[in-house]
Structure formats: C-alpha cells, structure tokens
Design an enzyme around this catalytic site. Structure first.
Site, PDB file in Angstrom:
ATOM      1  N   CYS A  85       0.846  -1.199   0.000  1.00  0.00           N
ATOM      2  CA  CYS A  85       0.000   0.000   0.000  1.00  0.00           C
ATOM      3  C   CYS A  85       0.877   1.242   0.000  1.00  0.00           C
ATOM      4  O   CYS A  85       1.911   1.278   0.668  1.00  0.00           O
ATOM      5  CB  CYS A  85      -0.885   0.043   1.250  1.00  0.00           C
ATOM      6  SG  CYS A  85      -2.283  -1.070   1.182  1.00  0.00           S
ATOM      7  N   GLN A  86       0.438   2.248  -0.729  1.00  0.00           N
ATOM      8  CA  GLN A  86       1.123   3.532  -0.737  1.00  0.00           C
ATOM      9  C   GLN A  86       1.017   4.173   0.641  1.00  0.00           C
ATOM     10  O   GLN A  86       1.966   4.739   1.149  1.00  0.00           O
ATOM     11  CB  GLN A  86       0.490   4.437  -1.797  1.00  0.00           C
ATOM     12  CG  GLN A  86       1.027   5.845  -1.824  1.00  0.00           C
ATOM     13  CD  GLN A  86       0.301   6.689  -2.857  1.00  0.00           C
ATOM     14  OE1 GLN A  86      -0.468   6.202  -3.666  1.00  0.00           O
ATOM     15  NE2 GLN A  86       0.544   7.978  -2.823  1.00  0.00           N
TER      16      GLN A  86
END
Length: 137
Positions: free
Chosen positions: A49-50
């Site tokens: 995930c960013q």
C-alpha cells in the site's frame, strides 16, 4: 454478502462524478472499527500500500471480525467498505465471495495505480486472515 455489495453499489450510484464518490469514501472512514493501539505495528501493516494500513482480525463463534486504520483518509474509507462486506462472515464465505462491488462502483478504475495495488493488497490480507482461521477449524 451480496446484499451488502448491492447496498454499496446503490449508495455510490447516486453520485455522478468521482469527486463526490471520494467525499463519500472519506465520510465512510468514520465507520471503520478501530484497531487496538498495540496492533498499529509492522506486524499488522499491509505490504504493497502507498499509505500505511493496519488490519487485524479475530474469530468469534466461527465468524471473522476485522479492525483497521490508515494514515490516509480515502484508504480508511476503502478498507471500511471491505470490512462492511467481510465482517461477521465465516472464513469460507470470505474466501468464496467475489467482490464485484469494487468494479461496479468504478473503484478500481478510478484509483491511482499505487492505490489500486493497495486495494488488492488489503483484500489479499483480509482473505489470508480468513484462510488462517479456516485451517485452524
């Protein structure tokens, strides 16, 4: 689970543009079951995930219940939707259900590539929890 997915599709259908849908997602962040402070650690962090997203799960009476948090408000709304569909289900239901609402509301198509990867990573981790619970049974 299909009933909940249909409800989500209907809720998003009232919005014509994605800015309104993002606002709605941001509002959904407030519905997220809170994760315990001790679970906001690397062990519970979703890889890929960013943003930083923590997801935890517990099993009670044969049903899986999730809690989560994120440092990004839109991501919190997205994981709140996933929890809404998965919470209180058996591990088998979680593993067997197709999450068709994601495409039906245009979520996957309207996320940045890194956010879309994060969505896939969140779903994968939630299903891995379900798989772990299923193998313990």
């Amino acid at each position: 689970m299909d009933k909940i997915q249909e409800e989500i599709i209907e809720e998003f259908s009232v919005f014509d543009d994605w800015l309104d849908k993002y606002d709605y997602l941001i509002g959904l962040a407030d519905t997220l079951p809170e994760i315990a402070a001790e679970h906001r650690t690397e062990q519970f962090l979703i890889q890929g995930c960013q943003s930083r997203v923590w997801v935890d799960a517990r099993m009670e009476e044969g049903r899986v219940y999730y809690a989560a948090d994120s440092d990004a408000i839109i991501t919190k709304g997205i994981v709140a939707l996933l929890i809404r569909v998965f919470n209180g289900r058996t591990p088998r239901e979680i593993l067997d259900t197709e999450l068709y609402f994601v495409d039906a509301i245009g979520l996957g198509a309207n996320l940045s590539p890194t956010r879309a990867n994060g969505l896939v990573a969140m779903i994968k981790q939630m299903r891995l929890y379900a798989l772990a619970f299923a193998t313990k049974e």
